[in-house]
Enzyme design. Structure first.
Site, mmCIF file in Angstrom:
data_model
loop_
_atom_site.group_PDB
_atom_site.id
_atom_site.type_symbol
_atom_site.label_atom_id
_atom_site.label_comp_id
_atom_site.label_asym_id
_atom_site.label_seq_id
_atom_site.Cartn_x
_atom_site.Cartn_y
_atom_site.Cartn_z
ATOM 1 C CB SER A 189 -0.974 -0.044 1.181
ATOM 2 O OG SER A 189 -2.002 0.907 1.034
ATOM 3 C CD GLU A 316 -5.321 -3.923 -4.083
ATOM 4 O OE1 GLU A 316 -5.414 -3.649 -2.872
ATOM 5 O OE2 GLU A 316 -4.267 -4.346 -4.602
ATOM 6 C CG HIS A 412 -5.710 -2.494 0.383
ATOM 7 N ND1 HIS A 412 -4.801 -2.386 -0.647
ATOM 8 C CD2 HIS A 412 -5.310 -1.604 1.333
ATOM 9 C CE1 HIS A 412 -3.896 -1.469 -0.336
ATOM 10 N NE2 HIS A 412 -4.179 -0.982 0.860
#
Length: 503
Positions: A189, A316, A412
């Protein structure tokens, strides 16, 4: 307990809680506390100490308001935040490859003490694993204007902290059995975008040789945008947007002020791009540490000497919806407004809807936004690196789990505990849908092996991508099928264009 000698003094570690034969050495200062006279400055050297320093607990985390499961919280007054943690197998003869981890958290939260980042299992693969804390939020990424004859405070202080940590690794990791000539930097990230930034900055050249980027985020700010954020945060803190005014606000007050600014964007549907999931900090294209967005710089050939392995998840943004940080886009008019705010052509959104004919509007929004922020950016990093002459590998994480209630998607952060081998940590069970099964453990073993092999040899075990894309590995396709193949969504971006974003 094992004692190691660093350039600033001796440190004592302890056996890792998991991983037979692994020693954990935690909370070693790599730079001086960045507060007082050092606040808003580049990191300075850590002070030496006498005797043996007990390094059996994580150091304090950077100023933030987040409270994460299983991880320590920041307490005002905690200052010795620039520390590294090391997991080493030790006693294996030859110097081992080193993997240095940059945690994510939108540049405003997170730490190396999160349970899913425990390095023991990865170290068991034949690595020396290093994790670190760095400055976050305004302390790490806020723009501090200079006035008159004042010495300028650098932008990207969080990146400068990471570089200081890599310099510490270069100078000290051999004492822990690591090879300073085989250093891989990895992140997820915002941590992955930090890795990409480090690839293209001259200040980090030669400090690492390979890079792993999972779910890199499309977010780098020009100085003008960073200055606007400073004005907003200063107003919320009730101080002048000057160096003197910002120094007069405590770290706690700037954290609270940043949260106020974020909440104002979240509550205002007319506030543009920041309304949908406000992230107000990120790397700044300052013309010094960072000359361009890393995607642009990599496409021009910067960092081509660094081998790159990229991964993103296939769904995600569903995590951000699940934790309530994203706007609820439930109608066609809201979806159209979202596209207009980001300058996305209607044909792009129509293409997603055609590929997801039975999906509600919210899911279409989550698919588009997740690809805009993470998946497409990550894929383009790998492809651009390959086209510029670098070695690049690309993977997608598509492990999902069904069950009663809301399914756990390939969202994610779900890939991180698989890559670290931390599936048994209770704090990650929300991410992966409960305790792991045999197939999950087998997937984790394969991902850890790929990381270890890439760090050791530059080859994770599947073909690298060619000059016009190429082989893409898919990790752990699980229960349920995607609405459409990822390549079909990618084709929409090729025809519609892809905008670079600023936080």
């Amino acid at each position: 307990m094992t004692v190691f000698t660093t350039e600033t003094g001796r440190v004592r570690g302890r056996p890792a809680t998991t991983g037979r034969g692994i020693v954990a050495v935690l909370g070693i200062p790599y730079a001086a506390p960045p507060f007082g006279a050092a606040r808003f400055r580049a990191p300075g050297p850590a002070a030496a100490w006498e005797g043996v320093r007990d390094c059996t607990e994580f150091g304090p985390v950077a100023p933030q308001s987040a409270e994460l499961p299983g991880a320590p919280c920041w307490s005002p007054g905690d200052e010795d935040i620039l520390t590294v943690n090391i997991w080493t197998p030790g006693g294996r003869g030859d110097a081992l490859p080193v993997l240095v981890w940059m945690h994510g958290g939108a540049y405003v939260f997170g730490s190396s003490a999160q349970p899913d980042f425990d390095g023991a299992a990865l170290a068991g693969q034949g690595l020396v694993v290093v994790t670190l804390n760095y400055r976050l939020g305004f302390e790490g990424f806020g723009h501090v204007p200079a006035a008159g004859g004042e010495e300028a405070c650098p932008d990207n202080r969080g990146l400068l902290d990471q570089i200081a940590a890599l310099e510490w690794v270069r100078d000290n990791v051999a004492a822990f059995g690591g090879d300073p000539g085989r250093v891989t930097v990895a992140g997820q990230s915002s941590g992955a975008t930090a890795v990409a930034c480090l690839m293209v900055t001259d200040r980090a050249r030669g400090l690492f040789h390979r890079a792993v980027a999972h779910s890199a985020v499309n977010a780098c700010a020009p100085v003008e945008t960073a200055a606007r954020t400073t004005a907003e945060v200063a107003a919320a803190a009730g101080v002048s947007p000057s160096r003197a005014g910002l120094l007069s606000a405590s770290p706690q007050e700037l954290v609270a002020a940043s949260d106020k600014v974020v909440d104002a964007y979240r509550q205002d549907p007319g506030s543009g791009q920041r309304h949908y999931d406000p992230a107000i900090y990120g790397p700044v294209v300052d013309g010094d540490t960072l000359l361009a967005d890393p995607l642009t710089a990599i496409a021009a050939g910067a960092g081509r000497e660094v081998d790159l392995m990229v991964c993103h998840t296939t769904q995600e943004y569903w995590l951000l919806d699940a934790v309530g940080s994203s706007a609820k886009i439930a109608t066609g008019s809201q979806l159209a407004a979202f596209a207009a705010d980001f300058g996305l052509p209607a044909a792009l959104v129509d293409g997603y809807r055609a590929l997801m004919p039975s999906a509600p509007v919210l899911d279409v929004f989550l698919a588009v936004y997740g690809d805009l922020l993470f998946a497409e950016y990550s894929s383009r990093l790998a492809e651009s690196h390959a086209r510029a002459g670098g070695t690049a590998y690309l993977a997608r994480f598509d492990r999902r789990r069904g069950g009663e209630g809301r399914p756990v998607r390939a969202w994610h952060c779900a890939d991180v505990p698989f890559a670290f081998g931390t599936l048994d940590e209770a704090s990650v069970h929300f991410l992966i849908g409960g305790p792991p099964g045999p197939a999950d453990r087998a997937l984790s073993a394969r991902m850890m092996r790929a990381w270890a092999d890439f760090a050791a040899t530059g080859d994770p075990g599947w073909p690298r991508i060619g000059a016009s894309a190429g082989a893409v590995l898919v990790w752990g396709a699980g229960e349920g099928a995607s609405e459409a193949p990822a390549d079909a969504f990618r084709e929409l971006w090729r025809t519609a264009g892809y905008p670079l974003l600023a936080p």
